[in-house]
Structure formats: C-alpha cells, structure tokens
Design a protein around this motif. Structure first.
Motif, mmCIF file in Angstrom:
data_model
loop_
_atom_site.group_PDB
_atom_site.id
_atom_site.type_symbol
_atom_site.label_atom_id
_atom_site.label_comp_id
_atom_site.label_asym_id
_atom_site.label_seq_id
_atom_site.Cartn_x
_atom_site.Cartn_y
_atom_site.Cartn_z
ATOM 1 N N PHE A 11 0.842 -1.192 0.000
ATOM 2 C CA PHE A 11 0.000 0.000 0.000
ATOM 3 C C PHE A 11 0.879 1.245 0.000
ATOM 4 O O PHE A 11 2.018 1.228 0.470
ATOM 5 C CB PHE A 11 -0.967 0.018 1.193
ATOM 6 C CG PHE A 11 -0.317 0.062 2.547
ATOM 7 C CD1 PHE A 11 -0.034 1.266 3.181
ATOM 8 C CD2 PHE A 11 0.002 -1.119 3.215
ATOM 9 C CE1 PHE A 11 0.562 1.309 4.431
ATOM 10 C CE2 PHE A 11 0.598 -1.098 4.470
ATOM 11 C CZ PHE A 11 0.881 0.117 5.082
ATOM 12 N N THR A 13 0.705 5.318 1.047
ATOM 13 C CA THR A 13 -0.054 6.271 1.847
ATOM 14 C C THR A 13 0.563 7.662 1.749
ATOM 15 O O THR A 13 1.779 7.796 1.587
ATOM 16 C CB THR A 13 -0.122 5.813 3.320
ATOM 17 O OG1 THR A 13 -0.961 6.707 4.061
ATOM 18 C CG2 THR A 13 1.254 5.759 3.951
ATOM 19 N N THR A 29 0.941 7.522 10.736
ATOM 20 C CA THR A 29 1.426 6.843 9.534
ATOM 21 C C THR A 29 2.423 5.750 9.890
ATOM 22 O O THR A 29 2.416 4.663 9.292
ATOM 23 C CB THR A 29 2.055 7.850 8.558
ATOM 24 O OG1 THR A 29 1.089 8.871 8.240
ATOM 25 C CG2 THR A 29 2.492 7.174 7.278
ATOM 26 N N LEU A 32 0.445 2.930 10.942
ATOM 27 C CA LEU A 32 -0.190 2.273 9.808
ATOM 28 C C LEU A 32 0.784 1.300 9.142
ATOM 29 O O LEU A 32 0.385 0.206 8.704
ATOM 30 C CB LEU A 32 -0.678 3.308 8.799
ATOM 31 C CG LEU A 32 -1.605 2.791 7.705
ATOM 32 C CD1 LEU A 32 -2.942 2.364 8.307
ATOM 33 C CD2 LEU A 32 -1.818 3.850 6.633
ATOM 34 N N ALA A 44 4.994 -1.436 2.344
ATOM 35 C CA ALA A 44 4.355 -0.188 2.760
ATOM 36 C C ALA A 44 5.176 0.957 2.170
ATOM 37 O O ALA A 44 6.393 1.014 2.363
ATOM 38 C CB ALA A 44 4.296 -0.081 4.281
ATOM 39 N N ILE A 46 5.535 5.265 1.105
ATOM 40 C CA ILE A 46 5.186 6.635 1.480
ATOM 41 C C ILE A 46 5.434 7.557 0.297
ATOM 42 O O ILE A 46 6.372 7.360 -0.473
ATOM 43 C CB ILE A 46 6.018 7.095 2.709
ATOM 44 C CG1 ILE A 46 5.464 8.409 3.288
ATOM 45 C CG2 ILE A 46 7.494 7.255 2.369
ATOM 46 C CD1 ILE A 46 4.170 8.232 4.026
ATOM 47 N N GLU A 313 -3.310 2.466 -3.568
ATOM 48 C CA GLU A 313 -2.983 3.887 -3.433
ATOM 49 C C GLU A 313 -4.055 4.518 -2.551
ATOM 50 O O GLU A 313 -5.175 4.773 -2.994
ATOM 51 C CB GLU A 313 -2.904 4.541 -4.804
ATOM 52 C CG GLU A 313 -1.796 3.944 -5.672
ATOM 53 C CD GLU A 313 -1.556 4.709 -6.960
ATOM 54 O OE1 GLU A 313 -2.313 5.650 -7.248
ATOM 55 O OE2 GLU A 313 -0.597 4.366 -7.675
ATOM 56 N N LEU A 314 -3.727 4.746 -1.305
ATOM 57 C CA LEU A 314 -4.696 5.269 -0.352
ATOM 58 C C LEU A 314 -4.967 6.749 -0.635
ATOM 59 O O LEU A 314 -4.034 7.517 -0.886
ATOM 60 C CB LEU A 314 -4.182 5.090 1.070
ATOM 61 C CG LEU A 314 -3.967 3.636 1.518
ATOM 62 C CD1 LEU A 314 -3.346 3.590 2.913
ATOM 63 C CD2 LEU A 314 -5.282 2.860 1.491
ATOM 64 N N TYR A 316 -5.692 10.737 -0.380
ATOM 65 C CA TYR A 316 -5.123 11.778 0.471
ATOM 66 C C TYR A 316 -6.088 12.195 1.573
ATOM 67 O O TYR A 316 -5.677 12.504 2.693
ATOM 68 C CB TYR A 316 -4.803 13.025 -0.374
ATOM 69 C CG TYR A 316 -3.537 12.942 -1.174
ATOM 70 C CD1 TYR A 316 -2.373 13.559 -0.737
ATOM 71 C CD2 TYR A 316 -3.498 12.268 -2.393
ATOM 72 C CE1 TYR A 316 -1.204 13.503 -1.490
ATOM 73 C CE2 TYR A 316 -2.339 12.200 -3.144
ATOM 74 C CZ TYR A 316 -1.195 12.819 -2.691
ATOM 75 O OH TYR A 316 -0.045 12.759 -3.432
ATOM 76 N N GLN A 320 -7.298 8.170 9.602
ATOM 77 C CA GLN A 320 -6.540 6.996 10.014
ATOM 78 C C GLN A 320 -7.431 5.759 10.129
ATOM 79 O O GLN A 320 -7.078 4.671 9.657
ATOM 80 C CB GLN A 320 -5.843 7.266 11.351
ATOM 81 C CG GLN A 320 -4.975 6.124 11.850
ATOM 82 C CD GLN A 320 -3.661 6.024 11.098
ATOM 83 O OE1 GLN A 320 -3.411 6.801 10.182
ATOM 84 N NE2 GLN A 320 -2.820 5.080 11.491
ATOM 85 N N TYR A 323 -8.147 4.343 6.716
ATOM 86 C CA TYR A 323 -7.029 3.591 6.141
ATOM 87 C C TYR A 323 -6.948 2.184 6.740
ATOM 88 O O TYR A 323 -6.720 1.197 6.026
ATOM 89 C CB TYR A 323 -5.709 4.327 6.388
ATOM 90 C CG TYR A 323 -5.582 5.651 5.680
ATOM 91 C CD1 TYR A 323 -6.112 5.863 4.402
ATOM 92 C CD2 TYR A 323 -4.913 6.721 6.278
ATOM 93 C CE1 TYR A 323 -5.981 7.074 3.760
ATOM 94 C CE2 TYR A 323 -4.781 7.942 5.634
ATOM 95 C CZ TYR A 323 -5.320 8.118 4.386
ATOM 96 O OH TYR A 323 -5.179 9.330 3.746
#
Length: 363
Positions: A11, A13, A29, A32, A44, A46, A313-314, A316, A320, A323
């Motif tokens: 994923f 984020t 984050t 997460l 994961a 960023i 693609e989480l 914007y 929390q 997600y």
C-alpha cells in the motif's frame, strides 16, 4: 483476459498531518506501517511531498519506519529527483536501508511539483539549464554501486582509520531495489533500458489514444521491450513491476463512512471521462464499493492480469481509521481472491485496528 494472480501486496499512503500538529499525523502513519505488517502486507510505501502537509524526506521517514517494523518492504513513491543532490540522497537512502536490514525500496520520478516556487530555493543559478531528470537518477544509481573515488592509491584518514573513499554505508543490495515511476512511454523505456524496477499507477500520459487501460498496457509493453528478457548481465535479479490502483472497499465501513467514500469517488469521476490538461493525462477510475464489485472490476482490467504486484494507493483525504478499515478489508476480502497469500503461513491478521481507541486517534 488473464486471471489476476497477485503474489505481492503493498500500500501507498500520503502521510498527511495537520499544519499545527505534524507529530500526530506522522505517528499515525508509522502505526499504519506497523499495522500493515501485522496484517501480512508485503510492502508499505510513502509519498514524498514538498511544501505540503506530507513527508518531505522519505529517507528520514523510512528510517523511522524501519525501527517500527521487522519484515515489510519500505518504499518511497516517489522522490522528485530534480530537488535532490544525487550523492547526498544516495547516502541517506543507503543509511536507511542498512538500518532496516535491507528492506528499502527507492522510487524516483523526474517531475518537479511546485517548480516555480522551489526551483530557485533549492538550486543556485539557472536551474532550468541543469539536467534534473533521467541523468540525475542515473547518478544516484551510480553512487549506490559503491565505486571507490579517486585512483587505487587514494585514501582518506579519519581517527583510527585509513580507508579508500566511497559512499558510506555501503548497501550493495539497494541497487536491485531502485524503482522508477513512469507515466509516459519515454520514461518507461528509460527505466527498462537502465534495468530499474517499474512503478505505474492510476495516472498515465495519453499518447496515441484516450483509453486509460490501452495507454497503460502500451507503457508496460514499452518497458518490457526496453528491458529485454528481464534479466541483467551483471548477475542482478529480474526486475519487478508494481501496479497501483485506488481501491476502497466499503464492506467494513459504517453507513456514514460509506456515503463519504461514494462522495469521494463521485468527485473524481469526471476526470476519468476524457484526457486532462496540456499533457493529455489519463486517470483510472477509483474502485469504490463492496469487495464483490471491486473484484469484478479488477478481473475485467486487462492490465491487472499482466502483473503480479498490486499496490493500494490510499486517498489523500481520508482518516486513520479509514485507512485501517481499507487495509483490513482488502487483505481479507479482496487480495485472497486474487491469489495472494500473506507473507509466511500462519500470519495472524488482526481484525481489530492497531489504534486502541479507533476514532479517538483520528485528527
């Protein structure tokens, strides 16, 4: 049409935070990332964002994430190379990779968001005349090779040590984990020709047509054609392709959250109907709805059937708790139907979110 067979699930984020409280958002984050690892996700990632409420230095953030996790791959998608000094960035990435025990995935792009504001701030002189695109990425890759500087007799002296100079720490495996985020045929060919892994998501350049999946399939063909057989002559492993999609299952959401998800998708639907802007940009539709409907749409996506790595693609704008619910539902209701299994048999994917108080932790 190929049946999707996903072997790697990750994923991406945005790492949002409030202007007056950056710590809380960044801490969420990091949590997460840990939650994703506990669910069994393979990676994961960023985003790196400048002048925005997001992570401005992916290497720094991922160094912290490496201390909160033990197994999951830690990626950045993507670092805008035009704002970076290649040697210094290579140093930071190598250090973060060593601290994570070789889990870093370094993704780059040639775009320069907010260049009209940042160009003069970052660079001295006329930055428009500098090579701030592919050549700059190639320089980072060259530094990561760890070649010695100077001739064979060149050494440097430091307290208690005499050594030949090169980038330190040396992280040789990181060279195989460099990615390029490509949205155009040219960038895809460049990535393939240079043996880099490929990131492609829900945005591509509309070159020769207005259909998103046709354009993205052509991009993958261009990459694979430039790459050849997918192996490199210097003994490095085959390259990887990771496909990004915005996937928002509603199964585990309450009625109010479902309505908010639907409103989000509706607000972005118009941009998928025709090319956008002077660059003829094409956008993939967001996949929002029950898991059963999302699976039908993924099965009908001809691009999904040609890759083995899927990256969520989480959005914007979400919270929390949102997600966590999305990651949970995808892991339990969607990914297994695509052939994916969590890393290592016997992984216990928790149904309760990592945050102990749920919405109490939402900004």
């Amino acid at each position: 049409m190929s049946t999707p067979q996903i072997t790697s699930l990750a994923f991406l984020t945005p790492g949002n935070f409030a202007d007056d409280d950056p710590y809380t958002g960044l801490e969420e984050t990091l949590r997460l990332f840990a939650y994703g690892e506990r669910l069994g996700y393979d990676g994961a990632w960023i985003r790196q964002r400048h002048l925005e409420h997001g992570v401005g230095s992916a290497a720094v953030f991922l160094a912290a994430a490496g201390q909160r996790t033990t197994r999951i791959e830690l990626g950045t998608a993507v670092i805008p190379i035009g704002y970076e000094n290649p040697f210094r960035l290579a140093e930071d990435l190598a250090l973060a990779d060593v601290l994570s025990r070789g889990r870093l995935q370094a993704g780059f792009s040639t775009g320069m968001p907010h260049a009209e504001l940042l160009g003069d701030v970052v660079h001295d002189g006329d930055w428009r005349s500098l090579d701030l695109s592919y050549g700059r990425i190639a320089r980072v890759v060259d530094h990561l090779r760890g070649d010695y500087l100077g001739d064979p007799d060149t050494v440097i002296h430091s307290p208690g040590n005499v050594q030949r100079p090169r980038l330190q720490p040396h992280a040789p495996g990181l060279l195989d984990r460099v990615w390029h985020g490509a949205s155009s045929l040219r960038s895809a060919r460049w990535a393939g020709g240079n043996g880099l892994n490929l990131l492609t998501g829900n945005i591509v350049a509309g070159e020769g047509g207005d259909d998103f999946t046709t354009a993205q399939a052509a991009l993958l063909d261009a990459y694979r054609g430039a790459l050849g057989d997918g192996t490199l002559g210097d003994g490095r492993p085959p390259t990887r392709v990771a496909l990004g999609r915005v996937i928002v299952p509603t199964d585990g959401a309450d009625p109010a959250t479902r309505a908010r998800y639907r409103a989000y998708a509706a607000s972005r639907h118009e941009r998928t109907l025709a090319p956008q802007g002077p660059r003829h940009t094409l956008f993939a539709p967001d996949l929002v709805g029950p898991a059963e409907q999302i699976l039908e749409r993924l099965a009908a996506d001809p691009v999904v059937g040609t890759v083995s790595e899927l990256r969520l693609e989480l959005p914007y704008e979400f919270r929390q708790a949102d997600y966590e619910q999305i990651l949970h539902d995808v892991r339990h209701l969607i990914a297994p139907e695509l052939g994916w299994r969590p890393a290592g048999e016997g992984v216990s994917a928790l149904r309760a979110p990592l945050t102990s108080a749920g919405a109490d932790h939402v900004r």
